[in-house]
Scaffold this active site. Sequence first.
Site, PDB file in Angstrom:
ATOM      1  N   SER A   1      59.995  63.295  31.194  1.00  0.00           N
ATOM      2  CA  SER A   1      60.017  62.153  32.110  1.00  0.00           C
ATOM      3  C   SER A   1      59.775  62.541  33.559  1.00  0.00           C
ATOM      4  O   SER A   1      59.611  61.661  34.405  1.00  0.00           O
ATOM      5  CB  SER A   1      61.362  61.420  32.006  1.00  0.00           C
ATOM      6  OG  SER A   1      61.515  60.835  30.741  1.00  0.00           O
TER       7      SER A   1
ATOM      8  N   HIS B   1      60.620  64.310  22.319  1.00  0.00           N
ATOM      9  CA  HIS B   1      59.586  63.337  22.647  1.00  0.00           C
ATOM     10  C   HIS B   1      58.416  63.492  21.692  1.00  0.00           C
ATOM     11  O   HIS B   1      58.274  64.505  21.003  1.00  0.00           O
ATOM     12  CB  HIS B   1      59.094  63.545  24.075  1.00  0.00           C
ATOM     13  CG  HIS B   1      60.151  63.319  25.111  1.00  0.00           C
ATOM     14  ND1 HIS B   1      60.008  63.693  26.427  1.00  0.00           N
ATOM     15  CD2 HIS B   1      61.375  62.737  25.027  1.00  0.00           C
ATOM     16  CE1 HIS B   1      61.091  63.359  27.109  1.00  0.00           C
ATOM     17  NE2 HIS B   1      61.935  62.788  26.271  1.00  0.00           N
TER      18      HIS B   1
ATOM     19  N   ASP C   1      61.370  53.850  29.241  1.00  0.00           N
ATOM     20  CA  ASP C   1      61.386  55.302  29.053  1.00  0.00           C
ATOM     21  C   ASP C   1      61.437  55.621  27.566  1.00  0.00           C
ATOM     22  O   ASP C   1      62.377  55.238  26.868  1.00  0.00           O
ATOM     23  CB  ASP C   1      62.583  55.924  29.770  1.00  0.00           C
ATOM     24  CG  ASP C   1      62.452  57.423  29.951  1.00  0.00           C
ATOM     25  OD1 ASP C   1      62.184  58.117  28.954  1.00  0.00           O
ATOM     26  OD2 ASP C   1      62.621  57.899  31.084  1.00  0.00           O
TER      27      ASP C   1
ATOM     28  N   HIS D   1      56.360  58.317  27.913  1.00  0.00           N
ATOM     29  CA  HIS D   1      56.033  59.180  26.778  1.00  0.00           C
ATOM     30  C   HIS D   1      56.538  58.513  25.514  1.00  0.00           C
ATOM     31  O   HIS D   1      57.256  57.510  25.562  1.00  0.00           O
ATOM     32  CB  HIS D   1      56.679  60.569  26.932  1.00  0.00           C
ATOM     33  CG  HIS D   1      58.164  60.501  27.163  1.00  0.00           C
ATOM     34  ND1 HIS D   1      59.054  60.158  26.162  1.00  0.00           N
ATOM     35  CD2 HIS D   1      58.911  60.694  28.277  1.00  0.00           C
ATOM     36  CE1 HIS D   1      60.281  60.151  26.645  1.00  0.00           C
ATOM     37  NE2 HIS D   1      60.222  60.469  27.938  1.00  0.00           N
TER      38      HIS D   1
ATOM     39  N   SER E   1      62.736  59.560  36.163  1.00  0.00           N
ATOM     40  CA  SER E   1      61.759  58.476  36.346  1.00  0.00           C
ATOM     41  C   SER E   1      61.843  57.832  37.732  1.00  0.00           C
ATOM     42  O   SER E   1      60.841  57.806  38.457  1.00  0.00           O
ATOM     43  CB  SER E   1      61.923  57.428  35.246  1.00  0.00           C
ATOM     44  OG  SER E   1      61.761  58.007  33.970  1.00  0.00           O
TER      45      SER E   1
ATOM     46  N   ASP F   1      65.152  55.824  25.866  1.00  0.00           N
ATOM     47  CA  ASP F   1      64.944  57.255  25.663  1.00  0.00           C
ATOM     48  C   ASP F   1      66.214  57.950  25.186  1.00  0.00           C
ATOM     49  O   ASP F   1      66.191  58.745  24.237  1.00  0.00           O
ATOM     50  CB  ASP F   1      64.467  57.861  26.986  1.00  0.00           C
ATOM     51  CG  ASP F   1      64.364  59.374  26.954  1.00  0.00           C
ATOM     52  OD1 ASP F   1      63.390  59.885  26.381  1.00  0.00           O
ATOM     53  OD2 ASP F   1      65.254  60.039  27.524  1.00  0.00           O
TER      54      ASP F   1
ATOM     55  N   HIS G   1      67.718  60.081  38.462  1.00  0.00           N
ATOM     56  CA  HIS G   1      67.132  60.616  37.237  1.00  0.00           C
ATOM     57  C   HIS G   1      65.622  60.751  37.396  1.00  0.00           C
ATOM     58  O   HIS G   1      65.028  60.247  38.355  1.00  0.00           O
ATOM     59  CB  HIS G   1      67.494  59.726  36.046  1.00  0.00           C
ATOM     60  CG  HIS G   1      67.667  60.459  34.770  1.00  0.00           C
ATOM     61  ND1 HIS G   1      66.989  60.113  33.619  1.00  0.00           N
ATOM     62  CD2 HIS G   1      68.431  61.529  34.444  1.00  0.00           C
ATOM     63  CE1 HIS G   1      67.341  60.935  32.638  1.00  0.00           C
ATOM     64  NE2 HIS G   1      68.207  61.808  33.113  1.00  0.00           N
TER      65      HIS G   1
ATOM     66  N   HIS H   1      66.875  59.960  21.634  1.00  0.00           N
ATOM     67  CA  HIS H   1      67.261  61.375  21.579  1.00  0.00           C
ATOM     68  C   HIS H   1      68.464  61.582  20.652  1.00  0.00           C
ATOM     69  O   HIS H   1      68.597  62.640  20.028  1.00  0.00           O
ATOM     70  CB  HIS H   1      67.617  61.887  22.975  1.00  0.00           C
ATOM     71  CG  HIS H   1      66.426  62.287  23.794  1.00  0.00           C
ATOM     72  ND1 HIS H   1      65.491  63.209  23.364  1.00  0.00           N
ATOM     73  CD2 HIS H   1      66.030  61.902  25.038  1.00  0.00           C
ATOM     74  CE1 HIS H   1      64.563  63.367  24.290  1.00  0.00           C
ATOM     75  NE2 HIS H   1      64.857  62.588  25.316  1.00  0.00           N
TER      76      HIS H   1
END
Length: 444
Positions: free
Chosen positions: A55, A400, A5, A325, A120, A283, A118, A287
């Site tokens: 996502s 992203h 991710d 992504h 994904s 991911d 979540h 972030h």
Amino acid sequence: MFLGDGMSVPTLTAARTLMGQRDNRPGEESQLAFEAFPTVGLAKTYCVNAQIADSACTASAYLCGVKANRGTIGVTAAVPRFHCVAAEEEQHQLSSIAAWALEDGRDAGIVTTTRVTHASPAGAYAHTAARDWESDADARVDCGTDAVQRDIAHQLVHSYPGNQFKVILGGGRREFLPDTVIDEEGTPGRRSDGKNLIEQWQVDKISRNVSYQYVWNRDQLMSAVESQPDYLLGLFEGSHMQYHMQANKTTEPSLAELTEAAIKALSRNEKGFFLFVEGGRIDHAHHDNLVHLALDETIELSAAVARATELLSEEDSLIVVTSDHAHVMSINGYTYRGGDILGPSDDLGDDGIPYMTLSYSNGPGYRPYSNGVREDVTKYDYHDIEFLAPAAVPLESETHGGDDVAVFARGPQHQMFSGLYEQSQLPHLMAYAACIGPGLHACD
């Protein structure tokens, strides 16, 4: 299918370099396990209403084969985000490659380092107008007490295809427990409907007269691998699983261990299986501009893929590794070969102040100038896992990126995954190779 991710191409480059430098090599020449796969392609990640994706809509693309609106999962673009009814309408619901496998008599499962509800992993089984509706309490915030749509956790336990998954491993106990219950590690449940979905999952298996096991720590998982129940549910944290570098190794299995457990369980079906494995916390670290953790999580995904290649024959098992992504981390400067990938560039800014080889376009690592002077971040311990890599624009959470993402393939029909294509082609290519789902098949 392995998903990193937020695993952008610069993330791959930096992670392989860090991996090599941990072994006292220059690093740039290193190779993540899946980078040795014979075929590499690029996937376009935009979604129906988003130039830069999240996502959720990407999960609909790479698991269901259809691009959707940002924030929605397993539904067509006819469903706007947060619409309280539309996702329940059957004509708007998408079928995932996990469902295609089940319909062909194969088994299916999901593994993730995030909550199993979540965005994904939910792409494999859920239909929702909002990725945030992981428990009923979340849905009620937007739709009131009469919310029609079932929350994501409820769908996993009670709806097809989630209720048929032989293996479910990851975090997220809180989404399955009532708000009156405290889980094994002290996290309160979040459900307002009073339902204990872990117990309901167990009752469902009893009603089917199948063997099952619920586990919440590493030792229990290892025991389950030996006993091999028909169905295995493992929830190892109240929320997301811990970062590998911060994890309690006695309670927290590694992603490679989770992957091995899933493959061993699913391999009992002679017709085969579909397994989704996500290294989801790459991911999260990006972030937060926690670049060291992001790269380490990428290396952990590589270790999981390496274990899968040991367990699965290249002759009959297609392995695809990709990302949903990108992120806005960049590798910059004119550092000499073998320079510390986590450290400063060998170059200086025009202001005479060092800058880091890895930095972000935006995020919490932004440091305001003092009297017009940029801060020298090399005064900090930039190897500390909590070091915030510098960012150019202040944001509470880094965004992203809109870059294409890499796709790596090994096994039957791997050559199909070369070139540049839409992300939504991925499950159709996999289904073609596996001879499942709608459309043409390699075995036709």
